[in-house]
Scaffold this motif. Structure first.
Motif, PDB file in Angstrom:
ATOM      1  N   TYR A 129       0.839  -1.206   0.000  1.00 54.59           N
ATOM      2  CA  TYR A 129       0.000   0.000   0.000  1.00 54.59           C
ATOM      3  C   TYR A 129       0.872   1.253   0.000  1.00 54.59           C
ATOM      4  O   TYR A 129       0.595   2.221  -0.730  1.00 54.59           O
ATOM      5  N   GLU A 130       1.920   1.249   0.811  1.00 55.86           N
ATOM      6  CA  GLU A 130       2.826   2.396   0.861  1.00 55.86           C
ATOM      7  C   GLU A 130       3.504   2.625  -0.488  1.00 55.86           C
ATOM      8  O   GLU A 130       3.700   3.766  -0.916  1.00 55.86           O
ATOM      9  N   ILE A 131       3.839   1.535  -1.165  1.00 53.28           N
ATOM     10  CA  ILE A 131       4.508   1.657  -2.466  1.00 53.28           C
ATOM     11  C   ILE A 131       3.564   2.209  -3.514  1.00 53.28           C
ATOM     12  O   ILE A 131       3.914   3.113  -4.285  1.00 53.28           O
ATOM     13  N   THR A 132       2.331   1.681  -3.564  1.00 55.03           N
ATOM     14  CA  THR A 132       1.386   2.094  -4.606  1.00 55.03           C
ATOM     15  C   THR A 132       0.753   3.456  -4.329  1.00 55.03           C
ATOM     16  O   THR A 132       0.596   4.264  -5.240  1.00 55.03           O
ATOM     17  N   GLU A 133       0.412   3.715  -3.066  1.00 54.77           N
ATOM     18  CA  GLU A 133      -0.299   4.959  -2.738  1.00 54.77           C
ATOM     19  C   GLU A 133       0.641   6.129  -2.447  1.00 54.77           C
ATOM     20  O   GLU A 133       0.379   7.256  -2.848  1.00 54.77           O
ATOM     21  N   HIS A 134       1.728   5.857  -1.754  1.00 50.27           N
ATOM     22  CA  HIS A 134       2.640   6.931  -1.361  1.00 50.27           C
ATOM     23  C   HIS A 134       3.927   6.953  -2.174  1.00 50.27           C
ATOM     24  O   HIS A 134       4.798   7.800  -1.935  1.00 50.27           O
ATOM     25  N   LYS A 135       4.037   6.022  -3.113  1.00 52.91           N
ATOM     26  CA  LYS A 135       5.182   5.997  -4.054  1.00 52.91           C
ATOM     27  C   LYS A 135       6.537   5.949  -3.345  1.00 52.91           C
ATOM     28  O   LYS A 135       7.494   6.587  -3.763  1.00 52.91           O
TER      29      LYS A 135
END
Length: 364
Positions: free
Chosen positions: A93-99
């Motif tokens: 989630y951190e990778i996809t949403e917060h890049k």
């Protein structure tokens, strides 16, 4: 899953104690021990303020994810929820949403693991959660080429900002970042009392990582600018006033790391109009790296470079020691062949050479 020797010993000790714990041991909420961990344990371990802030951010993001995405409020979210699958979902989630980058993802996973080990001191069942988290592999981090600035780039950036609104202050910030090769966190922590004058020779009292203190000399030209800056901005300041500050509620407050990053980026953008060789992305740490590399390439022994920039080991400094073309050329000259080899002729034929290659299991 591999455990280090220390991890095996630690978990073994916890398991031994867990056998004596009550079977109905209560699983703590995730936030039950965060305050003690951040305010007591990490300070006992002498973690820097920057590190504590980074860990705080990681744990806070996980609590926020549990609440806003998974519907588990702080009064419900417990250590037992931190299974391998749950944490994998959070990291994705951190990778996809917060890049976030792979390196940041790995850092947040590491922060969580360390916290769970701390919780295991109070709840032995947390050991199984830690073993679950150990099953999550770290992502491979692609090593990008580190940004280096030439002295020409530095000069262009200084010229570009000198006439801006806060040019005199910002020029001095850029100069100290480069000439003293200090970390941006060390720069923002400087106070008026950290400017030391001994017999007309100026130096900075810098507090580095691990609370290691060092005194960094300042060139005479930069010292003149620093004295002028002190006269203008600190004529009546107390010794504990931040050296570089902004005014908030009529009081001087130390510049934040983010503010210094903005100053550097703006200087790079302005200077790039006249100097296109300036890298597209310039971070304050590039000044430190560039200075250390320049010192090494000019022949300064690595031990002196390491001491100057505040490393506890020369092994750490080696990441900055990129050899210059001149150094490589001289090294090759030192390894030159003896004169009797230069005109030597092969005492074997091409067929002999092929046979030797084939005998080694290779294809000629």
């Amino acid at each position: 899953m591999r455990l280090t020797t220390n991890e095996k010993a630690l978990i073994g000790a916890y398991m031994e104690r867990a056998s004596q714990a009550p079977q109905n041991e209560k699983i703590p909420l995730f936030c039950d021990h965060t305050l003690r961990y951040l305010n007591v344990e990490l300070k006992r371990l002498q973690r820097s303020k920057f590190t504590i802030n980074s860990i705080t951010s990681s744990l806070s993001l996980l609590v926020r994810y549990a609440w806003q995405v998974r519907g588990l409020g702080p009064d419900v979210f417990s250590i037992s929820h931190c299974t391998s699958d749950f944490i994998r979902d959070w990291l994705n989630y951190e990778i996809t949403e917060h890049k976030i980058s792979a390196a940041t993802r790995n850092l947040r996973l590491s922060h969580l693991r360390c916290y769970v080990v701390f919780v295991a001191e109070f709840c032995f069942k947390a050991c199984s959660i830690y073993l679950s988290l150990k099953q999550i592999p770290k992502m491979k981090v692609i090593q990008q080429e580190k940004t280096l600035l030439t002295e020409g780039n530095i000069s262009s950036m200084l010229k570009a900002v000198i006439n801006t609104e806060k040019g005199k202050r910002n020029v001095l910030i850029l100069l100290i970042l480069y000439e003293c090769a200090i970390r941006v966190s060390e720069l923002t922590a400087l106070m008026v009392k950290d400017v030391i004058n001994i017999d007309g020779k100026y130096r900075l009292n810098v507090m580095g990582k691990g609370k290691r203190q060092r005194y960094t000399p300042i060139k005479e030209e930069t010292a003149e600018m620093l004295k002028a800056y002190l006269r203008v901005f600190h004529e009546s300041s107390s010794p504990d006033t931040p050296l570089f500050y902004s005014i908030r509620k009529e009081k001087p407050v130390a510049l934040t790391v983010k503010t210094v990053e903005t100053i550097v980026n703006q200087a790079a953008e302005l200077a790039r109009e006249h100097d296109p060789t300036i890298p597209r992305r310039v971070h304050p740490h590039a000044f430190r790296r560039s200075k250390a590399t320049a010192l090494y390439q000019k022949g300064t022994p690595i031990e002196i470079v390491s001491s100057f920039i505040g490393h506890s080991s020369t092994e750490t400094t080696k990441i900055y020691t990129t050899p210059s073309e001149e150094q490589l050329r001289k090294a090759m000259e030192k390894c030159g062949f003896p004169d009797e080899w230069k005109n030597a002729k092969a005492n074997y034929t091409e067929d002999d050479l092929k046979k030797k290659i084939v005998a080694c299991g290779l294809t000629p």
